[in-house]
Design a protein around this motif. Structure first.
Motif, PDB file in Angstrom:
ATOM      1  N   LEU A  66       0.902  -1.127  -0.093  1.00 47.78           N
ATOM      2  CA  LEU A  66      -0.044   0.045  -0.054  1.00 47.78           C
ATOM      3  C   LEU A  66       0.875   1.368   0.049  1.00 47.78           C
ATOM      4  CD1 LEU A  66      -2.494  -1.025   2.707  1.00 47.78           C
ATOM      5  CD2 LEU A  66      -2.789  -1.576   0.173  1.00 47.78           C
ATOM      6  N   ILE A  67       0.820   1.974  -1.121  1.00 45.70           N
ATOM      7  CA  ILE A  67       1.498   3.305  -1.154  1.00 45.70           C
ATOM      8  C   ILE A  67       0.749   4.630  -1.099  1.00 45.70           C
ATOM      9  CG2 ILE A  67       3.056   4.549  -2.562  1.00 45.70           C
ATOM     10  CD1 ILE A  67       4.216   1.911  -3.714  1.00 45.70           C
ATOM     11  N   GLY A  68       1.213   5.489  -0.511  1.00 38.96           N
ATOM     12  CA  GLY A  68       0.604   6.787  -0.442  1.00 38.96           C
ATOM     13  C   GLY A  68       1.647   7.861  -0.865  1.00 38.96           C
ATOM     14  N   GLY A  69       1.103   9.006  -1.215  1.00 39.38           N
ATOM     15  CA  GLY A  69       2.210  10.243  -1.222  1.00 39.38           C
ATOM     16  C   GLY A  69       3.050  10.120  -2.563  1.00 39.38           C
ATOM     17  N   GLU A 109      -4.979  12.712   0.900  1.00 39.87           N
ATOM     18  CA  GLU A 109      -5.859  11.922   1.355  1.00 39.87           C
ATOM     19  C   GLU A 109      -5.220  10.374   1.714  1.00 39.87           C
ATOM     20  OE1 GLU A 109      -8.003  14.587  -1.097  1.00 39.87           O
ATOM     21  OE2 GLU A 109      -6.406  13.684  -1.200  1.00 39.87           O
ATOM     22  N   SER A 110      -4.655   9.835   0.919  1.00 37.99           N
ATOM     23  CA  SER A 110      -4.176   8.824   0.956  1.00 37.99           C
ATOM     24  C   SER A 110      -2.900   8.870   2.134  1.00 37.99           C
ATOM     25  CB  SER A 110      -3.166   8.427  -0.234  1.00 37.99           C
ATOM     26  OG  SER A 110      -2.112   9.140  -0.546  1.00 37.99           O
ATOM     27  N   GLN A 111      -2.113   9.584   2.321  1.00 36.31           N
ATOM     28  CA  GLN A 111      -1.149   9.946   3.450  1.00 36.31           C
ATOM     29  C   GLN A 111      -1.733   9.852   4.741  1.00 36.31           C
ATOM     30  OE1 GLN A 111       2.089  12.433   2.429  1.00 36.31           O
ATOM     31  NE2 GLN A 111       0.851  12.953   0.634  1.00 36.31           N
ATOM     32  N   VAL A 112      -2.895  10.502   4.891  1.00 36.18           N
ATOM     33  CA  VAL A 112      -3.511  10.254   6.177  1.00 36.18           C
ATOM     34  C   VAL A 112      -4.184   8.906   6.404  1.00 36.18           C
ATOM     35  CG1 VAL A 112      -5.550  11.625   7.434  1.00 36.18           C
ATOM     36  CG2 VAL A 112      -4.101  12.973   6.266  1.00 36.18           C
ATOM     37  N   LEU A 163       2.330  -4.324   3.394  1.00 32.46           N
ATOM     38  CA  LEU A 163       3.563  -3.376   3.518  1.00 32.46           C
ATOM     39  C   LEU A 163       2.953  -2.158   3.331  1.00 32.46           C
ATOM     40  CD1 LEU A 163       6.568  -3.211   3.847  1.00 32.46           C
ATOM     41  CD2 LEU A 163       6.944  -3.494   1.140  1.00 32.46           C
ATOM     42  N   VAL A 164       3.141  -0.980   4.156  1.00 32.94           N
ATOM     43  CA  VAL A 164       2.423   0.217   4.217  1.00 32.94           C
ATOM     44  C   VAL A 164       3.448   1.341   4.245  1.00 32.94           C
ATOM     45  CG1 VAL A 164       0.754   1.812   5.341  1.00 32.94           C
ATOM     46  CG2 VAL A 164       0.571  -0.749   5.592  1.00 32.94           C
ATOM     47  N   ILE A 165       3.562   2.087   2.993  1.00 32.50           N
ATOM     48  CA  ILE A 165       4.136   3.392   3.088  1.00 32.50           C
ATOM     49  C   ILE A 165       3.440   4.557   2.903  1.00 32.50           C
ATOM     50  CG2 ILE A 165       6.273   4.420   1.930  1.00 32.50           C
ATOM     51  CD1 ILE A 165       6.981   1.884   0.471  1.00 32.50           C
ATOM     52  N   PRO A 166       3.151   5.136   3.819  1.00 34.69           N
ATOM     53  CA  PRO A 166       2.176   6.332   3.779  1.00 34.69           C
ATOM     54  C   PRO A 166       2.621   7.593   2.885  1.00 34.69           C
ATOM     55  CG  PRO A 166       2.465   5.589   6.059  1.00 34.69           C
ATOM     56  CD  PRO A 166       3.513   5.093   5.373  1.00 34.69           C
ATOM     57  N   SER A 167       3.944   7.938   2.781  1.00 33.28           N
ATOM     58  CA  SER A 167       4.478   9.065   2.190  1.00 33.28           C
ATOM     59  C   SER A 167       5.862   8.751   1.396  1.00 33.28           C
ATOM     60  CB  SER A 167       4.436  10.191   3.147  1.00 33.28           C
ATOM     61  OG  SER A 167       3.397  10.857   3.842  1.00 33.28           O
ATOM     62  N   LEU A 168       5.361   7.910   0.428  1.00 28.81           N
ATOM     63  CA  LEU A 168       6.581   7.374  -0.469  1.00 28.81           C
ATOM     64  C   LEU A 168       7.594   8.478  -0.876  1.00 28.81           C
ATOM     65  CD1 LEU A 168       8.339   5.241  -1.716  1.00 28.81           C
ATOM     66  CD2 LEU A 168       6.731   5.231  -3.626  1.00 28.81           C
ATOM     67  N   ASN A 169       7.115   9.653  -1.549  1.00 31.03           N
ATOM     68  CA  ASN A 169       7.667  10.714  -1.687  1.00 31.03           C
ATOM     69  C   ASN A 169       7.673  11.925  -0.626  1.00 31.03           C
ATOM     70  OD1 ASN A 169       9.138  12.759  -3.401  1.00 31.03           O
ATOM     71  ND2 ASN A 169       7.613  12.616  -4.979  1.00 31.03           N
ATOM     72  N   LEU A 170       8.282  11.415   0.235  1.00 25.17           N
ATOM     73  CA  LEU A 170       8.413  12.305   1.386  1.00 25.17           C
ATOM     74  C   LEU A 170       8.879  13.641   1.422  1.00 25.17           C
ATOM     75  CD1 LEU A 170       7.942  12.303   4.599  1.00 25.17           C
ATOM     76  CD2 LEU A 170      10.250  11.293   4.827  1.00 25.17           C
TER      77      LEU A 170
END
Length: 331
Positions: free
Chosen positions: A49-52, A59-62, A81-88
């Motif tokens: 699961l990827i966000g950001g 929305e996805s990052q939150v 596997l969770v990456i909330p903010s890939l492009n940090l």
């Protein structure tokens, strides 16, 4: 290239950092650290699961941050596997693109192990993470410049059975719309890497205008729960009924369903997202705030269908997308 200190065979919850060395004008030996969370309970389905991927899509990052800090690994089947903010770097800068190298992460796949930070990030995901999973969910929204009727996105596949499987997963999210669309730049997106590997790929557009609202975060969080259940991560005893209407499947047949700006002006929409529209109907007006001699000018729908997307901020420039029309998918 990058490193991630996770024991892939250990059950439970792990929190670690994807580390990417970098060097900038202000930080010669920078070590970029991107939070990653891994949940495992035995063998079973494996999902990333990827966000950001774009920093101004919040929305996805939150929603993924909430999931990463509340998910109980003892209730799972398989691994997530969770990456909330890939492009940090972009997320912290409130920008679509990385402030480090100007890279657009979801236009850099499959990446380059010897390239810029953004290219190495894409390479790590392509070569180290995608091979470890069965399904990839890359959650997007419209960011600052677009605003979407909430939807999941899939690409049509050459094999009808794969298309059906992708659609079933997308519709389980229960966003108002499920959109079949292949972008012109799909060959440099994560989608292409995942699909060529024979894995299930699902994306989304869950709002926009660089906002986070209660409704879009709730939709995303509930959608993730329902999707993970569909993918087999939750036992039947944990399932809960939903009264949300089934997702409507639509498509964008071609470039003629896009309306692009021919000028710089303020755009005033007059239709709601998801509303039916007829070809030639007024979808909004240009306002020339710098001219006393130009009255507002109407903009017309290029085709009939429903309003999928509009400009996410009032100011538009020539060539910006102003509106996108979708039509029901006939299969």
């Amino acid at each position: 290239m990058g490193r991630l200190n996770i024991n892939w065979e250990r059950d439970g919850r792990q929190a670690a950092y994807l580390e990417l060395p970098s060097s900038t004008n202000t930080s010669a030996w920078q070590n970029l650290r991107i939070p990653v969370f891994y949940f495992r309970r035995g063998d079973g389905p494996r999902t990333l699961l990827i966000g950001g991927s774009h920093g101004d899509e919040y929305e996805s990052q939150v929603a993924l941050s909430k999931l990463a800090h509340t998910l109980d690994p003892h209730t799972l089947i398989g691994s997530i596997l969770v990456i909330p903010s890939l492009n940090l770097p972009a997320a912290l800068a409130g920008a679509r693109l990385s402030p480090i190298d100007g890279g657009n992460l979801n236009r850099e796949f499959p990446g380059d192990a010897r390239g810029s930070v953004t290219q190495r990030m894409a390479h790590f995901v392509s070569h180290e993470l995608v091979p470890r999973v069965d399904s990839v969910v890359d959650l997007h929204s419209g960011g600052r410049t677009l605003r979407f009727h909430p939807c999941t996105f899939v690409h049509g596949q050459a094999d009808p059975a794969r298309t059906a499987a992708f659609l079933a997963a997308a519709r389980s999210f229960r966003a108002p719309l499920t959109v079949i669309l292949r972008e012109d730049h799909a060959d440099v997106m994560l989608d292409d890497v995942v699909e060529r590997a024979g894995k299930l790929m699902l994306a989304s557009e869950l709002g926009g205008s660089a906002l986070v609202t209660r409704d879009t975060v709730h939709l995303t969080s509930e959608g993730l729960r329902q999707l993970l259940q569909h993918l087999g991560h939750m036992s039947g005893a944990q399932s809960s009924p939903t009264t949300v209407a089934p997702s409507r499947v639509v498509c964008v047949p071609g470039p003629e369903y896009y309306l692009h700006a021919d000028d710089t002006a303020l755009f005033e929409p007059v239709l709601e997202l998801g509303e039916a529209v007829r070809e030639g109907a007024v979808v909004g007006f240009y306002h020339y705030i710098d001219r006393v001699d130009r009255a507002p000018v109407p903009l017309y729908a290029p085709r009939s269908g429903l309003l999928l997307c509009v400009n996410g901020q009032a100011l538009v420039h020539r060539d910006d997308a102003v509106a996108v029309i979708a039509v029901d998918y006939e299969g």
